[in-house]
Design a protein around this motif. Structure first.
Motif, PDB file in Angstrom:
ATOM      1  N   LEU A  56       0.833  -1.200   0.000  1.00 29.03           N
ATOM      2  CA  LEU A  56       0.000   0.000   0.000  1.00 29.03           C
ATOM      3  C   LEU A  56       0.870   1.253   0.000  1.00 29.03           C
TER       4      LEU A  56
ATOM      5  N   ASN B   1      -7.180  -2.312   6.712  1.00 28.91           N
ATOM      6  CA  ASN B   1      -6.930  -3.755   6.754  1.00 28.91           C
ATOM      7  C   ASN B   1      -7.574  -4.345   8.009  1.00 28.91           C
TER       8      ASN B   1
ATOM      9  N   LEU C 232      -4.492  -6.659   2.754  1.00 31.05           N
ATOM     10  CA  LEU C 232      -3.291  -6.036   2.188  1.00 31.05           C
ATOM     11  C   LEU C 232      -2.121  -7.002   2.063  1.00 31.05           C
TER      12      LEU C 232
ATOM     13  N   ASP D 209      -0.827  -8.496  -1.151  1.00 30.79           N
ATOM     14  CA  ASP D 209      -0.078  -7.665  -2.093  1.00 30.79           C
ATOM     15  C   ASP D 209       1.400  -7.530  -1.719  1.00 30.79           C
TER      16      ASP D 209
ATOM     17  N   SER E  35      -4.431  -3.128  -2.054  1.00 32.85           N
ATOM     18  CA  SER E  35      -3.746  -1.827  -2.004  1.00 32.85           C
ATOM     19  C   SER E  35      -4.397  -0.836  -2.954  1.00 32.85           C
TER      20      SER E  35
ATOM     21  N   THR F  34      -7.747   0.222  -1.618  1.00 35.69           N
ATOM     22  CA  THR F  34      -7.619   1.143  -0.487  1.00 35.69           C
ATOM     23  C   THR F  34      -7.285   2.552  -0.957  1.00 35.69           C
TER      24      THR F  34
END
Length: 441
Positions: free
Chosen positions: A71, A159, A212, A215, A426, A429
């Motif tokens: 992120l 998250n 998250l 990722d 990510s 978000t």
């Protein structure tokens, strides 16, 4: 009214305990100097200017830093400034290592999170004017939440998940924690189930963005080193079982499991599995190694057998022999190496009521996961992973041992498909952050 009374009590408690907290940091600093360094930051005083209008990511410790890496990188790549706050030295060290380049250019700063007192948080706001505050996971800091609300800085739990056990505990009594959570500006949560739970306690503005950790970038040097080392094993087809994030309460259990599996394999005329044991807490490294050696197991310690360089992990050390029972992972930042060595991974924590730890890293490198019965902290994605046939929970160690010795293999295609389906949190978000900014304009 209940919340106001609690906040008054909370402020008095901090004022009373602050000298003891400072003494604690001083004492810890005698062993690890980082504890007592930059103390002024914990009061909201900074030696150099902070990035302006940053996305503020509050990552308490190492685990939260790792979950936020993708992120943060995505935000940096599109030109955002970022502020990372930590509470523990492990988190700060890793954040400074991961983002050294951006720290040097001033696009990102890593600081201690202020003590949870309103005036300390107000100083941080004045120093950088954050556009949003994102505490990772369910970090409930009452003064932080209250101060951001009053300063009109949107604070979104990020998250976020609300486990069944904490929720049941919070449902009893005055529900103060739930009232504090409900006063947040909103949340980016892991699943629809989590959205329903947060809504049930009154939180608004909830977006389902996913997990998250799916990722997280996987360090190729560590995975390639593991592959090279596997190819050089004295016994090429020897099964490898990694115990990842083993906790102190389970050390006796896993030690007995290793002994028992070695005995079972020998009685069946099989080669016993090689165990890779990675304790969760660095302070347990030596105690775990000594305990394994104390019952007659032959232990190869990463810190002694390999040099400090990552490149050395791909080469068999001179002390490596085919009769080693356990490779002790007594190092930091190399979990993907230990996971990539494995055929099967046991994730620690599942045999005590505090619950199992994160299963995403082993899944991400294509390894089936085994855990104990307490899976509530990892409800997402464990339920989904179990349904997909790539993770299993065992009520007792005997059943887990039988599964470890079985020749049943999990499909790599299943593992890859599952991880692929859950990536993208990510980007979702960041899209949510942009939507908040657009609404406020």
């Amino acid at each position: 009214m209940i919340l106001k009374i609690f906040m008054l009590f909370y402020r008095i408690l901090w004022a009373t305990l602050l000298p003891l907290i400072l003494l604690y940091l001083y004492m810890r600093g005698r062993k690890d100097p980082i504890y007592s360094q930059n103390i002024a930051e914990r009061f909201g005083f900074y030696k150099s200017a902070l990035p302006q209008n940053p996305i503020w990511v509050h990552a308490v410790s190492l685990g939260e830093v790792r979950s936020g890496i993708a992120l943060i990188r995505a935000a940096l790549e599109r030109g955002d400034t970022v502020l990372v706050t930590n509470f523990t030295p492990a988190g700060r060290r890793d954040a400074e290592k991961q983002f050294a380049k951006e720290i040097a250019t001033g696009q990102l700063a890593v600081i201690w999170v202020p003590f949870d007192m309103r005036w300390c948080h107000r100083r941080l706001i004045k120093a950088c004017h954050p556009r949003i505050c994102l505490p990772l996971e369910v970090e409930v800091w009452p003064a932080m939440i209250d101060t951001m609300c009053k300063a009109k800085v949107p604070l979104y739990l990020c998250n976020a998940q609300y486990g069944l056990q904490p929720m049941a505990r919070d449902d009893r009594g005055l529900r103060v924690r739930q009232k504090i959570i409900a006063s947040c500006a909103g949340a980016f949560v892991k699943s629809d189930v989590q959205k329903d739970r947060f809504e049930s306690i009154g939180l608004q503005n909830i977006g389902v963005t996913g997990e998250l950790r799916f990722d997280q970038p996987i360090p190729r040097d560590l995975t390639e080193a593991a592959l090279t080392l596997r190819q050089a094993f004295p016994v090429p087809d020897r099964q490898v079982v990694t115990i990842a994030s083993g906790v102190a309460d389970e050390e006796d259990l896993y030690r007995e499991m290793i002994l028992s599996l070695k005995d079972k394999a020998q009685r069946r005329g099989m080669t016993a599995p090689l165990f890779v044991y990675v304790p969760r807490a660095p302070e347990r490294f030596d105690k775990v190694g000594d305990g394994l050696e104390g019952v007659g197991l032959k232990v190869c310690r990463r810190s002694e057998a390999f040099s400090a360089s990552t490149e050395s992990l791909a080469r068999l050390p001179s002390s490596w022999t085919s009769d080693i029972d356990v490779l002790l992972g007594d190092s930091l930042g190399e979990m993907y190496f230990y996971l990539s060595l494995a055929d099967k991974v046991i994730v620690g924590g599942g045999y005590n009521e505090r619950g199992a730890h994160n299963i995403i890293e082993p899944l991400a490198v294509g390894k089936p996961v085994f855990v104990g019965p307490y899976t509530w902290p990892i409800e997402f994605p464990f339920v989904e992973a179990e349904a997909a046939g790539i993770a299993r929970s065992f009520a007792n160690p005997e059943d887990m041992m039988s599964a470890l010795l079985s020749e049943e293999n999990t499909s790599l295609e299943k593992l890859s498909a599952f991880v692929g389906e859950h990536r993208g949190a990510s980007a979702r978000t960041l899209a949510g952050i942009d939507a908040i900014a657009n609404r406020s304009e």
